[in-house]
Design a protein around this motif. Structure first.
Motif, PDB file in Angstrom:
ATOM      1  N   UNK A   1       0.861  -1.190   0.000  1.00 27.07           N
ATOM      2  CA  UNK A   1       0.000   0.000   0.000  1.00 27.07           C
ATOM      3  C   UNK A   1       0.894   1.235   0.000  1.00 27.07           C
ATOM      4  N   UNK A   2       1.810   1.267  -0.934  1.00 24.11           N
ATOM      5  CA  UNK A   2       2.841   2.303  -0.997  1.00 24.11           C
ATOM      6  C   UNK A   2       2.435   3.388  -1.988  1.00 24.11           C
ATOM      7  N   UNK A   3       2.500   4.620  -1.551  1.00 22.42           N
ATOM      8  CA  UNK A   3       2.200   5.743  -2.433  1.00 22.42           C
ATOM      9  C   UNK A   3       3.465   6.200  -3.151  1.00 22.42           C
ATOM     10  N   UNK A   4       3.258   6.936  -4.224  1.00 23.46           N
ATOM     11  CA  UNK A   4       4.405   7.353  -5.039  1.00 23.46           C
ATOM     12  C   UNK A   4       5.277   8.383  -4.321  1.00 23.46           C
ATOM     13  N   UNK A   5       4.747   9.018  -3.269  1.00 21.65           N
ATOM     14  CA  UNK A   5       5.584   9.944  -2.482  1.00 21.65           C
ATOM     15  C   UNK A   5       6.285   9.210  -1.336  1.00 21.65           C
ATOM     16  N   UNK A   6       6.211   7.904  -1.352  1.00 19.89           N
ATOM     17  CA  UNK A   6       6.888   7.016  -0.392  1.00 19.89           C
ATOM     18  C   UNK A   6       6.205   6.925   0.971  1.00 19.89           C
ATOM     19  N   UNK A   7       5.099   7.612   1.180  1.00 15.12           N
ATOM     20  CA  UNK A   7       4.318   7.289   2.364  1.00 15.12           C
ATOM     21  C   UNK A   7       3.670   5.924   2.129  1.00 15.12           C
ATOM     22  N   UNK A   8       3.358   5.251   3.225  1.00 15.12           N
ATOM     23  CA  UNK A   8       2.741   3.927   3.120  1.00 15.12           C
ATOM     24  C   UNK A   8       1.465   3.919   3.945  1.00 15.12           C
ATOM     25  N   UNK A   9       0.355   3.690   3.268  1.00 19.56           N
ATOM     26  CA  UNK A   9      -0.908   3.608   3.997  1.00 19.56           C
ATOM     27  C   UNK A   9      -0.865   2.390   4.910  1.00 19.56           C
ATOM     28  N   UNK A  10      -1.157   2.619   6.166  1.00 16.14           N
ATOM     29  CA  UNK A  10      -1.123   1.544   7.171  1.00 16.14           C
ATOM     30  C   UNK A  10       0.246   0.888   7.243  1.00 16.14           C
ATOM     31  N   UNK A  11       1.277   1.660   6.959  1.00 16.79           N
ATOM     32  CA  UNK A  11       2.648   1.146   7.067  1.00 16.79           C
ATOM     33  C   UNK A  11       3.272   1.655   8.352  1.00 16.79           C
ATOM     34  N   UNK A  12       3.850   0.768   9.116  1.00 11.75           N
ATOM     35  CA  UNK A  12       4.345   1.141  10.444  1.00 11.75           C
ATOM     36  C   UNK A  12       5.840   0.897  10.604  1.00 11.75           C
ATOM     37  N   UNK A  13       6.507   0.671   9.501  1.00 13.31           N
ATOM     38  CA  UNK A  13       7.938   0.377   9.596  1.00 13.31           C
ATOM     39  C   UNK A  13       8.695   1.338   8.689  1.00 13.31           C
ATOM     40  N   UNK A  14       8.373   2.607   8.841  1.00  7.66           N
ATOM     41  CA  UNK A  14       9.055   3.615   8.046  1.00  7.66           C
ATOM     42  C   UNK A  14       8.269   3.950   6.793  1.00  7.66           C
ATOM     43  N   UNK A  15       9.001   4.129   5.699  1.00  7.62           N
ATOM     44  CA  UNK A  15       8.396   4.583   4.453  1.00  7.62           C
ATOM     45  C   UNK A  15       8.639   3.542   3.361  1.00  7.62           C
ATOM     46  N   UNK A  16       8.170   3.854   2.171  1.00  8.95           N
ATOM     47  CA  UNK A  16       8.253   2.864   1.092  1.00  8.95           C
ATOM     48  C   UNK A  16       9.697   2.590   0.695  1.00  8.95           C
ATOM     49  N   UNK A  17       9.999   1.331   0.488  1.00  9.77           N
ATOM     50  CA  UNK A  17      11.345   0.996   0.011  1.00  9.77           C
ATOM     51  C   UNK A  17      11.493   1.316  -1.475  1.00  9.77           C
ATOM     52  N   UNK A  18      10.410   1.636  -2.159  1.00  9.68           N
ATOM     53  CA  UNK A  18      10.535   2.005  -3.589  1.00  9.68           C
ATOM     54  C   UNK A  18      10.921   3.476  -3.678  1.00  9.68           C
TER      55      UNK A  18
END
Lengths: 712, 712
Positions: free
Chosen positions: A171-188
């Motif tokens: 559930x990774x957004x293109x700005x690297x925020x992650x919806x319901x992500x709790x371990x930092x930001x997107x690895x992409x």
């Protein structure tokens, strides 16, 4: 004045100085004490038939593993290979071990590991498969057996996955925020792609391949059409190129309104010819970049996402349009069933079923409907989604949430395999007794030609990928259950611990026990006896049983718990919303009856008075309070257990996990106190003996408002 | 069929299998080939006098280092210590090496390293200092010398910092986004603080201590008052507790309107008694959490931030109010001079000077004014800020930007030490010739009792901290120059390379050369000959000489380059904005004259016709074009140089850096093509020989619009 020599200090500091940040996951390849010749020989005298990028990866993996397992490096004699890795088609005697039936059974992803030869010194281990990817899976399997000191059994190992498409949903957004992500930001790192290929992309692919995951949906289901533009397709292609030799296909989420947003059309109506052609052209374009592109995942008509409803069309109309566009290239559509009315006049539990049941049989053959494990939303415990028993003519895939949106976010240990297992083993009775959910998913019950499972990833930029070291186990468990939905939680926990930390039983035995009990512990301190969706509003972090009002009732806690002086629980029997009618008759009877319903589903289906008597003789109120207390007690005793294994593992992961366990115990208490104070207003009964008094008053908990909670 | 034994493969794969993600920065402590007894003995036979958390850190650091340097582990005899680490006050014979003058000179942070004893075998190295922190700095220094194979010279090493407060400024928001951050997100996980103390916080403190940084401003200058609430002060305290034994003080940015936002007052007027009391109480509260709290950093009346202007008060009124609140606890105020009018009727270059010059001498003695190196905003090259020559009665601190907002963001190598050095060595002529900026900063010119330097951090969640491996060098260089503003770039580059990669001259010599030239290369392909602020709008990524219009002129490129058919450049002489008048007479004469102004400042101060003749005989247009081409050529040749050292270092950092260098060369070309096409419209002259034709037309570059650029 003290004087410490190096050697003295080394003993003292060895655990604090030695650091392990957990990045290597379950692929630690840590040193094997006293390795045996069967372990050494295979990895020092091996032969790989053929050449390909995947076979190069196999060789590299054996190198890494042997460097880690054996120190100092053993000398390998090069006389005879003790390990032969070869596709069946490259073997000198075709299928000299397996009959054609067995070969067929292995399929494209399966593998066999067998010991050849009679004499002890003349034995060769063969890893064989129909494809390079099968060999890769087999190699990972053997390396894991070596790490766990588990020799290949006489009868060999034969494995093939029961599910075709085993995918992670980011559930990774293109700005690297992650919806319901709790371990930092997107690895992409979309900005650096396609020109910089980070080592982490390879390590991500390795980790997934090592547990059989073969697909990844790179983008959030709340989709951004930008990812379908050439600028971003170049980036997606770069990732697909990295993942390909690991057997991992790339999928994207398709925003239904893309024809308008990036195609400049005036409509996204799925029955409009221009729209259909736009998607056909877009699919063709995507496949020019990525010839083995997996397909589209779509969240439509839900939580603000556009969809066919905007044009008065059905979910089948929407899915089929995309399926037709992908069909010529072999792509599939994973169409999410998480659809619920904008106005919610009725029990949300019923809405996906009501929407999709009439469409059963109307989907193209390259559509699979992606159904969350339960009908509400990834609660700590939900009965299985009624759609699993209701769509015999439509392939259904399971969507599990690995990230812990409703299970304590980053810091709560909740080993989820028992939860996944519980759902997979429930009986839908769709074709009578023995129609377990797992058989719907693996296609065996309804003879589906397409099967899949999705797990919403818990991966982020945290140095250990998942925030909590033990949340790595949920990624691992998801992969293992997607490969084989009948795998046992206990075996998964055991293997993960041995691969990740140590083979020492003094560590594995007690920690396996707390892992296996951890999800039930969370249910106890959050939502016992069938309670659900009573988390804080929006971010879902911490308790919020008082949440009420706002834009829609089914985003509140009071809607779900219905607590009053008369009792508590959501009546979903025929006297209430009758969601129960969406299940098989057998379940309606069993769950509809207060005497036969398993107590863990009690308040899910029934509104019950506070003095209702539970099986053990307690009143409902007493039982509720004791469940909350039990969760707290376990969270506290887990700390003690963890402290007892201190010297068995490295200091860094020990300390990291310990502080998270302390947070969990504190927050378990927060949950208990807030919920019991809140519900106690209605029950008006005292806390039973053994249940601690709350630390603060209810007002305190209602006003406590943590800021900048991650994951939104 | 091929057969590869382990040993064969090891040779082949050693560089690809061995991985180094760069997390260890310049504290690699890699293996020393053939270590000599002087290296081994010190670290195997050492003695630390006394005990404290800082002394424990010293012992741990020696352990780490010796584990890395020596493999297999040498046996240390424990007869006589070969390394003695002791405060002067703990030495048996007080000051037996240093006279009282030298001891005083060491101050609180300095250290001495000396060889004691006559005979070779009887030598002991002494690290001594007035404080534990001094010993820590000395230990890091010695460990670095050992790694670099540099013995302690006969005369010993005596060092003490020339600047008191050597701080990093983190432009980190509480939601973990980082303004102008290009290496991921904030390493401060506010959500998990204070209950989870990540290992990375220790590693951050170690890294800073190893280069003498002794303060950190945790929050963005575009401030959030939330950080001053008890909920967040608990978290700040947790970090301060980690950093304390490393000698690092914590500072916070104070939002000027906090009394309104979290204090419920109706005003934040600095002359209002209630407001003053609110800040006094707040300071007291902060010091209850953090007894050694460093103080407040304030950005006021700039870019939307609230400030004393809102109440018709001066910057001194604002700063002094906070200074009075901090004074009883020993805190200081770092008050930023980056103030410019909301309506910008005049050259922005002049505004900070105009605002602050009349306030010289009006600040409390615990206020220091924080001035950016140049008057505009962290351009690839700027003349020094005129305030440095204009505030004899006010302590001024230097603010450098380590993060590369205007120098190519994450992927462009630009070793910034030469840029810092250039500014520090410029002569303000404030007290006549020899009044270099460095002497303003270190307090020697005006006998200031408070000195400081700030560097805007380039640190983020990227596994190597800084995105580009070589951007670690800028963090390192900043620390070294804050310790000693007279340090040379060449020495810094040399030492960083040896500590970070290898001591092999075949690597160090060519790579040091490209490092030292890299900032000038960036100036060449971005803003040669004094051009400035022609980056793309808002995110400043890539060229944007066409940027014009919008809410304010001084946020556009056309405002700064003033290009027309008549010429190019910002006239800041008396015929123009006369910003030049803010500098000393000597500089007005030198820079005001087209014949004497250094060409690198030409278009900063002058508007010049396209056919203006440069010193080498080229026209301005030809020179401009050739500078752009030179930057591109260098970026390309750096790739070749880098490829030539392939086998000297690990594969992971080699490949990572290589791909960034390729991006840099591509983007250098992007800059060249876009700028020359754009300016060529006005010059109407052909590209000179040796300058390549652009890849695309101007419209292409104007329309190229990268999405989701990081760092905003």
């Amino acid at each position: 004045m003290k004087f410490l020599s190096l050697n003295l200090l080394l003993i003292f500091l060895s655990f604090t100085v030695y650091s392990n940040d957990g990045y290597k996951l379950w692929l630690q390849y840590y040193k094997i004490d006293n390795p045996q010749s069967w372990q050494i020989d295979k990895l020092t005298q091996y032969k790989v038939n053929g050449s390909s990028p995947t076979l190069d990866i196999i060789q590299g993996e054996i190198q890494r593993a042997s460097q880690g397992f054996f120190s100092p490096k053993p000398e390998g004699s090069s006389k005879n290979p003790k390990l032969l890795i070869s596709k069946i088609s490259d073997l000198d005697q075709k299928g000299f071990l397996l009959d054609s039936h067995k070969i067929k059974e292995l399929g494209p992803d399966g593998f066999a590991i067998q010991e050849l030869g009679d004499k002890q010194n003349d034995k060769t281990t063969l890893i064989t498969a129909n494809t390079d990817i099968g060999l890769l899976y087999g190699t990972f399997h053997l390396l894991q057996m070596i790490q766990r000191n588990t020799p290949v059994p006489k009868e060999g190992v034969f494995q093939s996955p029961k599910i075709q498409h085993r995918v992670l949903n980011h559930w990774d957004n293109l700005d690297r925020t992650v919806e319901r992500g709790y371990s930092g930001f997107s690895i992409w790192n979309w900005h650096r792609l396609p020109r910089h290929i980070d080592q982490q992309y390879h390590d991500y692919a390795r980790a997934n391949a090592s547990i059989g995951i073969n697909g990844t949906v790179l983008t959030n289901v709340n989709a951004n059409s930008l990812v379908l533009t050439p600028e971003y397709l170049e980036k997606v292609k770069a990732l697909a190129d990295v993942f390909r030799p690991y057997g991992i296909k790339v999928y994207l989420t398709a925003r239904f309104s893309s024809p308008i947003e990036i195609g400049k059309l005036s409509t996204a109506d799925p029955l409009n010819g221009e729209v259909q052609n736009w998607w056909k052209d877009k699919a063709k374009e995507v496949y020019e970049y990525i010839p083995d592109f997996g397909g589209f995942v779509v969240k439509a008509d839900s939580e603000g996402q556009p969809g066919p409803h905007n044009y008065g069309r059905t979910q089948a109309d929407g899915a089929n349009m995309l399926a037709d566009a992908l069909k010529p290239f072999g792509g599939i559509v994973m169409w999410r069933a998480f659809v619920y009315s904008e106005n919610t006049p009725d029990d949300r539990h019923k809405q996906a079923y009501n929407e999709f049941k009439p469409l059963d049989g109307l989907f193209r053959d390259n559509v699979i409907v992606q159904v969350k494990n339960g009908a509400i939303d990834f609660q700590p415990r939900e009965p299985f989604h009624p759609m699993f028993g209701a769509m015999p003519k439509t392939p259904l895939m399971m969507e599990f949430q690995i990230t812990q949106e409703y299970l304590g976010h980053d810091t709560h240990m909740a080993f989820l395999a028992p939860m996944y297992e519980e759902v997979l083993r429930e009986d839908t009775f769709a074709n009578g007794k023995g129609s377990e959910v797992s058989k719907v998913i693996d296609g065996s019950l309804h003879s589906n030609s397409i099967t899949a499972m999705a797990g919403v990833a818990n991966i982020g930029t945290d140095r250990n990928w998942t925030g909590h070291h033990f949340h790595q186990a949920n990624w691992f468990a998801y992969g293992r259950l997607a490969w084989n939905p009948n795998e046992s939680s206990e075996k998964i926990a055991d293997e993960w611990l041995r691969l990740t930390f140590t083979n020492d039983d003094d560590f594995v035995t007690p920690i396996r026990k707390i892992m296996l009990g951890s999800r039930e512990m969370v249910v106890n301190y959050m939502t016992p006896l069938g309670l659900h969706h009573i988390m804080a509003r929006s971010h879902h972090y911490g308790p919020g049983p008082w949440v009420t009002g706002g834009s829609r009732a089914d985003w509140t806690s009071t809607y779900y718990h219905q607590a009053s002086e008369q009792g508590i629980g959501f009546d979903r029997t025929s006297s209430g919303s009758n969601a129960l009618a969406q299940y098989a008759k057998e379940l309606q009877t069993n769950w509809g009856n207060l005497n036969s319903i398993p107590e863990e589903y009690l308040l899910w289906f029934h509104h019950v008075p506070w003095d209702h008597q539970l099986k053990n003789g307690d009143t409902l109120w007493e039982g509720l309070a004791k469940h909350y207390q039990k969760g707290v007690d376990e969270a506290r005793s887990n700390i003690k257990t963890w402290e007892s294994i201190k010297n068995k593992i490295d200091g860094e992961r020990f300390a990291h996990t310990l502080s998270f366990m302390k947070i969990q115990a504190e927050e378990a208490q927060w949950w208990r106190d807030a919920c019991l104070l809140y519900f106690g207003q209605f029950s008006k009964m005292p806390l039973p003996q053994g249940v601690e008094q709350p630390l603060h008053n209810l007002e305190y908990y209602i006003n406590y408002n943590p800021k900048n909670v991650p994951g939104i």
